[in-house]
Design a protein around this motif. Structure first.
Motif, short mmCIF file in Angstrom:
data_model
loop_
_atom_site.label_atom_id
_atom_site.label_comp_id
_atom_site.label_asym_id
_atom_site.label_seq_id
_atom_site.Cartn_x
_atom_site.Cartn_y
_atom_site.Cartn_z
N GLY A 65 47.37 37.85 28.73
CA GLY A 65 47.08 37.06 27.54
C GLY A 65 45.71 37.40 26.98
N LYS A 66 45.58 37.26 25.69
CA LYS A 66 44.33 37.60 25.00
C LYS A 66 43.14 36.82 25.55
N GLN A 67 43.37 35.59 25.99
CA GLN A 67 42.28 34.75 26.49
C GLN A 67 42.30 34.61 28.01
N GLN A 68 43.05 35.46 28.66
CA GLN A 68 43.12 35.44 30.12
C GLN A 68 41.75 35.80 30.68
N ILE A 69 41.32 35.07 31.71
CA ILE A 69 40.02 35.36 32.32
C ILE A 69 40.23 36.03 33.67
N SER A 70 39.36 36.95 34.00
CA SER A 70 39.55 37.79 35.18
C SER A 70 39.53 37.00 36.49
N CYS A 71 38.95 35.83 36.54
CA CYS A 71 38.93 35.09 37.81
C CYS A 71 40.31 34.57 38.18
N ASP A 72 41.27 34.55 37.23
CA ASP A 72 42.64 34.17 37.56
C ASP A 72 43.35 35.30 38.28
N LEU A 73 42.90 36.53 38.07
CA LEU A 73 43.54 37.68 38.69
C LEU A 73 42.97 37.90 40.02
#
Length: 73
Positions: A65-73
């Motif tokens: 997603g465009k607003q996905q943040i890397s700490c979720d990965l």
């Protein structure tokens, strides 16, 4: 050394789509009734399993997603 996750044991066992949302480095299955609803703040893995004759074919995709943040990965 390979990559292991409990969800991979179920991956590709049936034909059709399997979708997982990535939450805090974990794969969370997306219920079939929510397939097609991707959110701009999330990341997903999409597996399409096709059986033709006696063989299975796998198409694995990811969606960020465009607003996905890397700490979720």
């Amino acid at each position: 050394m390979g990559l292991y996750h409990i969800e991979f044991e179920k991956a590709g066992q049936r034909c059709g789509l399997q979708i997982w949302r990535i939450e805090k480095m974990e794969l969370v299955p997306v219920p079939e009734n929510l397939h097609g609803s991707f959110y701009i703040g999330d990341a997903y893995l999409v597996l399409h399993t096709i059986r033709q004759k006696n063989s299975c074919f796998y198409h694995l995709h990811y969606w960020l997603g465009k607003q996905q943040i890397s700490c979720d990965l």
